[in-house]
Motif scaffolding. Structure first.
Motif, PDB file in Angstrom:
ATOM      1  N   SER A 325       1.310  -0.934  -0.186  1.00 28.65           N
ATOM      2  CA  SER A 325       0.042  -0.199   0.044  1.00 28.65           C
ATOM      3  C   SER A 325       0.898   1.002  -0.170  1.00 28.65           C
ATOM      4  O   SER A 325      -0.063   1.988  -0.897  1.00 28.65           O
ATOM      5  N   LEU A 326       2.279   1.025   0.211  1.00 27.65           N
ATOM      6  CA  LEU A 326       2.621   2.477   0.710  1.00 27.65           C
ATOM      7  C   LEU A 326       3.567   2.442  -0.277  1.00 27.65           C
ATOM      8  O   LEU A 326       4.211   3.591  -0.978  1.00 27.65           O
ATOM      9  N   ILE A 327       3.696   1.074  -1.329  1.00 29.97           N
ATOM     10  CA  ILE A 327       4.810   1.114  -2.255  1.00 29.97           C
ATOM     11  C   ILE A 327       3.730   1.825  -3.716  1.00 29.97           C
ATOM     12  O   ILE A 327       4.099   2.433  -4.079  1.00 29.97           O
ATOM     13  N   THR A 328       2.331   1.732  -3.456  1.00 34.58           N
ATOM     14  CA  THR A 328       1.392   1.547  -4.077  1.00 34.58           C
ATOM     15  C   THR A 328       1.324   3.410  -4.526  1.00 34.58           C
ATOM     16  O   THR A 328       0.675   4.297  -5.357  1.00 34.58           O
ATOM     17  N   ARG A 330       2.703   6.108  -3.497  1.00 36.37           N
ATOM     18  CA  ARG A 330       4.026   6.452  -4.041  1.00 36.37           C
ATOM     19  C   ARG A 330       3.551   6.163  -5.805  1.00 36.37           C
ATOM     20  O   ARG A 330       3.769   7.281  -5.848  1.00 36.37           O
ATOM     21  N   LEU A 331       4.260   5.465  -6.564  1.00 38.29           N
ATOM     22  CA  LEU A 331       3.588   4.508  -7.262  1.00 38.29           C
ATOM     23  C   LEU A 331       2.368   5.942  -7.957  1.00 38.29           C
ATOM     24  O   LEU A 331       2.560   6.394  -8.882  1.00 38.29           O
ATOM     25  N   ALA A 332       1.301   5.827  -7.465  1.00 38.43           N
ATOM     26  CA  ALA A 332       0.147   6.337  -7.866  1.00 38.43           C
ATOM     27  C   ALA A 332       0.832   8.187  -7.834  1.00 38.43           C
ATOM     28  O   ALA A 332      -0.088   8.744  -9.119  1.00 38.43           O
ATOM     29  N   ALA A 333       1.385   8.957  -7.124  1.00 36.41           N
ATOM     30  CA  ALA A 333       1.909  10.377  -7.249  1.00 36.41           C
ATOM     31  C   ALA A 333       3.083  10.217  -8.807  1.00 36.41           C
ATOM     32  O   ALA A 333       2.997  11.049  -8.679  1.00 36.41           O
ATOM     33  N   LEU A 334       3.893   9.029  -8.348  1.00 34.71           N
ATOM     34  CA  LEU A 334       4.406   9.339  -9.634  1.00 34.71           C
ATOM     35  C   LEU A 334       3.837   8.997 -11.010  1.00 34.71           C
ATOM     36  O   LEU A 334       4.403  10.081 -12.301  1.00 34.71           O
ATOM     37  N   LEU A 335       2.724   8.329 -11.309  1.00 31.05           N
ATOM     38  CA  LEU A 335       1.767   8.676 -12.269  1.00 31.05           C
ATOM     39  C   LEU A 335       1.094   9.670 -12.479  1.00 31.05           C
ATOM     40  O   LEU A 335       1.364   9.843 -13.607  1.00 31.05           O
ATOM     41  N   ILE A 336       0.619   9.843 -12.235  1.00 34.03           N
ATOM     42  CA  ILE A 336      -0.021  11.339 -11.466  1.00 34.03           C
ATOM     43  C   ILE A 336       0.779  12.445 -12.527  1.00 34.03           C
ATOM     44  O   ILE A 336       0.201  13.166 -13.087  1.00 34.03           O
ATOM     45  N   ARG A 337       1.977  12.566 -12.069  1.00 36.82           N
ATOM     46  CA  ARG A 337       2.876  13.650 -11.938  1.00 36.82           C
ATOM     47  C   ARG A 337       3.340  13.586 -13.892  1.00 36.82           C
ATOM     48  O   ARG A 337       3.242  14.413 -14.426  1.00 36.82           O
ATOM     49  N   ASP A 338       2.912  12.526 -13.855  1.00 36.39           N
ATOM     50  CA  ASP A 338       3.822  11.655 -15.048  1.00 36.39           C
ATOM     51  C   ASP A 338       2.202  11.929 -16.496  1.00 36.39           C
ATOM     52  O   ASP A 338       2.555  11.354 -17.298  1.00 36.39           O
ATOM     53  N   GLY A 339       1.124  12.143 -15.537  1.00 34.93           N
ATOM     54  CA  GLY A 339       0.171  12.559 -16.290  1.00 34.93           C
ATOM     55  C   GLY A 339      -0.852  11.168 -17.181  1.00 34.93           C
ATOM     56  O   GLY A 339      -1.742  11.301 -17.528  1.00 34.93           O
ATOM     57  N   LEU A 340      -1.375  10.734 -15.706  1.00 35.83           N
ATOM     58  CA  LEU A 340      -2.015  10.145 -15.522  1.00 35.83           C
ATOM     59  C   LEU A 340      -2.893   9.870 -15.170  1.00 35.83           C
ATOM     60  O   LEU A 340      -2.898  10.850 -14.252  1.00 35.83           O
ATOM     61  N   ASP A 341      -4.676   9.570 -15.294  1.00 31.94           N
ATOM     62  CA  ASP A 341      -5.441  10.546 -14.706  1.00 31.94           C
ATOM     63  C   ASP A 341      -5.146   9.650 -13.155  1.00 31.94           C
ATOM     64  O   ASP A 341      -4.963   8.591 -12.668  1.00 31.94           O
ATOM     65  N   ALA A 342      -5.795  10.467 -11.800  1.00 36.59           N
ATOM     66  CA  ALA A 342      -6.121  10.025 -10.996  1.00 36.59           C
ATOM     67  C   ALA A 342      -6.553   9.099 -10.940  1.00 36.59           C
ATOM     68  O   ALA A 342      -6.336   8.530  -9.560  1.00 36.59           O
ATOM     69  N   ALA A 343      -8.273   8.910 -11.604  1.00 39.02           N
ATOM     70  CA  ALA A 343      -8.669   7.352 -11.237  1.00 39.02           C
ATOM     71  C   ALA A 343      -7.901   6.097 -11.184  1.00 39.02           C
ATOM     72  O   ALA A 343      -8.191   5.440 -10.468  1.00 39.02           O
ATOM     73  N   ALA A 345      -4.545   5.744 -11.638  1.00 39.85           N
ATOM     74  CA  ALA A 345      -3.347   5.852 -10.619  1.00 39.85           C
ATOM     75  C   ALA A 345      -4.096   5.173  -9.252  1.00 39.85           C
ATOM     76  O   ALA A 345      -3.395   4.940  -8.710  1.00 39.85           O
ATOM     77  N   HIS A 346      -4.845   5.813  -8.930  1.00 45.32           N
ATOM     78  CA  HIS A 346      -5.309   5.357  -7.396  1.00 45.32           C
ATOM     79  C   HIS A 346      -5.928   3.695  -7.431  1.00 45.32           C
ATOM     80  O   HIS A 346      -6.193   3.281  -6.067  1.00 45.32           O
ATOM     81  N   SER A 347      -6.448   3.548  -8.531  1.00 48.12           N
ATOM     82  CA  SER A 347      -6.668   1.957  -8.327  1.00 48.12           C
ATOM     83  C   SER A 347      -5.823   0.797  -8.389  1.00 48.12           C
ATOM     84  O   SER A 347      -6.417  -0.110  -7.293  1.00 48.12           O
ATOM     85  N   TYR A 348      -4.348   1.382  -8.297  1.00 40.86           N
ATOM     86  CA  TYR A 348      -3.553   0.329  -7.742  1.00 40.86           C
ATOM     87  C   TYR A 348      -3.289   0.640  -6.165  1.00 40.86           C
ATOM     88  O   TYR A 348      -3.788  -0.452  -5.944  1.00 40.86           O
ATOM     89  N   PRO A 349      -3.670   1.421  -5.077  1.00 42.43           N
ATOM     90  CA  PRO A 349      -3.320   1.555  -3.875  1.00 42.43           C
ATOM     91  C   PRO A 349      -4.662   0.807  -3.433  1.00 42.43           C
ATOM     92  O   PRO A 349      -5.005   0.589  -1.977  1.00 42.43           O
ATOM     93  N   ARG A 350      -5.858   1.171  -4.315  1.00 47.52           N
ATOM     94  CA  ARG A 350      -7.235   1.156  -3.401  1.00 47.52           C
ATOM     95  C   ARG A 350      -6.974  -0.652  -3.390  1.00 47.52           C
ATOM     96  O   ARG A 350      -8.147  -0.656  -2.626  1.00 47.52           O
ATOM     97  N   THR A 351      -6.070  -1.297  -4.615  1.00 43.99           N
ATOM     98  CA  THR A 351      -6.795  -2.770  -4.235  1.00 43.99           C
ATOM     99  C   THR A 351      -5.676  -3.630  -2.905  1.00 43.99           C
ATOM    100  O   THR A 351      -6.294  -4.451  -3.032  1.00 43.99           O
TER     101      THR A 351
END
Length: 373
Positions: A325-328, A330-343, A345-351
């Motif tokens: 959950s910590l990794i995902t 952090r990964l979501a924050a990097l993906l959003i920074r790089d242009g992926l939509d938040a919904a 990106a956040h699916s990974y930590p939600r799971t």
């Protein structure tokens, strides 16, 4: 187009720098016609640059020689989970690959001077084989789905044999290297591992957009109910089927991704393995294909092959879900920074956070049952 052009220009610079640096370190004296193919790089990954290429030269005694190589260039920032250290990872693979049943790619060369490519790096031989996919999950798509049930069972057996081989390493020098210089007297390997997770939680607190309170509650419980175990062996740190390359006969060709290698009870790896299988399968609504064992089958086979667990695996599954959950997050924050939509990106930590809920409930129920008995 600008992004593609920038990437092509960067790969050209890397290739030119390698062409100046590599010949004397790879080819014998007297060689000629040293060339490098174009570099090809996968899109995924936030822990450093990976690139594939072929080096070729002419040797008077052997004729034309070619060698397929992989470049791993260290990230210049602390990206996802552990602070980047390419040279440590190379040394871990060198050390552990000496042991029976632990197949790691051969390290060809290392370089600590960032002036060469912009950051420390290492080169390793490219291993011929197939790696089960994370995205899409190997439980649903990819080459593993075309295997028969006996073939999948054989693949899984070979994977668990390798995990047992990793956990069988007891060389004092290797354990000391993995432990590192920061080895507070009077602490156990599990305590040091938990201290690292707590520190990581504090470091990435600003990136915890999903499950913030639940992660904190689970981590507090893990610290408060920490098993009193002094067991210490090699911990792979990212032990899972997706970090294994399989040969055509489904034997293990190589074990990858040793960035998080450390020491501790083997339960850390087994808990991570079990959690990650659920993350890629049941948590996504899939079912395991015939021949792929469930949690109980994995534990049973691990122990039949010689693996030894030290305690309640439920504790370590919860620990694994917290780390993921910590990794995902952090990964979501990097993906959003790089242009992926938040919904998305956040699916990974939600799971991952949903797994914390499941494991936390099961662990608390187990604790209550133990108290009643």
């Amino acid at each position: 187009m600008a992004g593609h052009a920038d990437r092509a220009a960067r790969e050209t610079r890397l290739r030119d720098a390698l062409l100046a640096w590599l010949p004397s370190r790879l080819a014998p004296l007297g060689h000629s016609d040293f060339t490098l193919s174009d570099l090809t790089a996968p899109d995924a990954g936030y822990s450093g640059t990976t690139a594939f290429f072929t080096a070729s030269w002419t040797d008077g005694s052997s004729g034309t020689v070619s060698r397929e190589l992989v470049l791993r260039l260290q990230s210049d920032v602390h990206q996802v989970f552990v602070a980047p250290d390419a040279l440590r990872q190379a040394e871990v693979m060198r050390r552990l690959g000496r042991h029976a049943g632990v197949r790691t790619p051969e390290i060809v060369a290392t370089e600590s001077d960032p002036a060469v490519l912009g950051a420390p790096f290492y080169l390793m031989d490219r291993v011929a084989g197939r790696v089960p996919s994370d995205v899409p999950s190997w439980h649903k798509r990819g080459w593993t789905t075309s295997l028969s049930a006996p073939e999948r069972a054989r693949l899984y057996d070979h994977a668990l044999e390798s995990l047992v081989a990793v956990h069988s390493i007891d060389d004092p020098g290797d354990l000391a290297y993995l432990r590192g210089p920061a080895d507070p007297a009077g602490t156990t390997a599990l305590e040091r591992y938990l201290d690292g997770v707590v520190a990581w939680h504090a470091w990435c607190a600003d990136d915890l957009a999903v499950g913030t309170e639940l992660i904190r509650q689970a981590l507090d419980l893990l610290v408060d109910s920490r098993p009193a175990t002094a067991v210490e062996g090699v911990v792979w740190g990212d032990a899972r089927v997706g970090n294994i390359s399989f040969a055509d006969d489904l034997s293990v060709a190589a074990l990858f991704d040793w960035e998080g290698a450390t020491t501790g009870p083997p339960d850390i790896d087994v808990g991570w393995w079990l959690m990650f299988e659920r993350y890629l399968c049941e948590a996504l609504g899939f079912t395991r294909q015939p021949g792929t064992p469930d949690d109980e089958g994995i534990i049973r086979r691990y122990e039949e092959l010689g693996g030894k667990l030290s305690g309640d695996i439920g504790y370590y599954q919860l620990l694994a879900a917290v780390v993921l959950s910590l990794i995902t997050n952090r990964l979501a924050a990097l993906l959003i920074r790089d242009g992926l939509d938040a919904a998305t990106a956040h699916s990974y930590p939600r799971t991952a956070v949903a797994l914390i809920e499941d494991y936390l409930a099961a662990y608390r129920a187990h604790q209550r049952g133990s108290t009643i008995r």
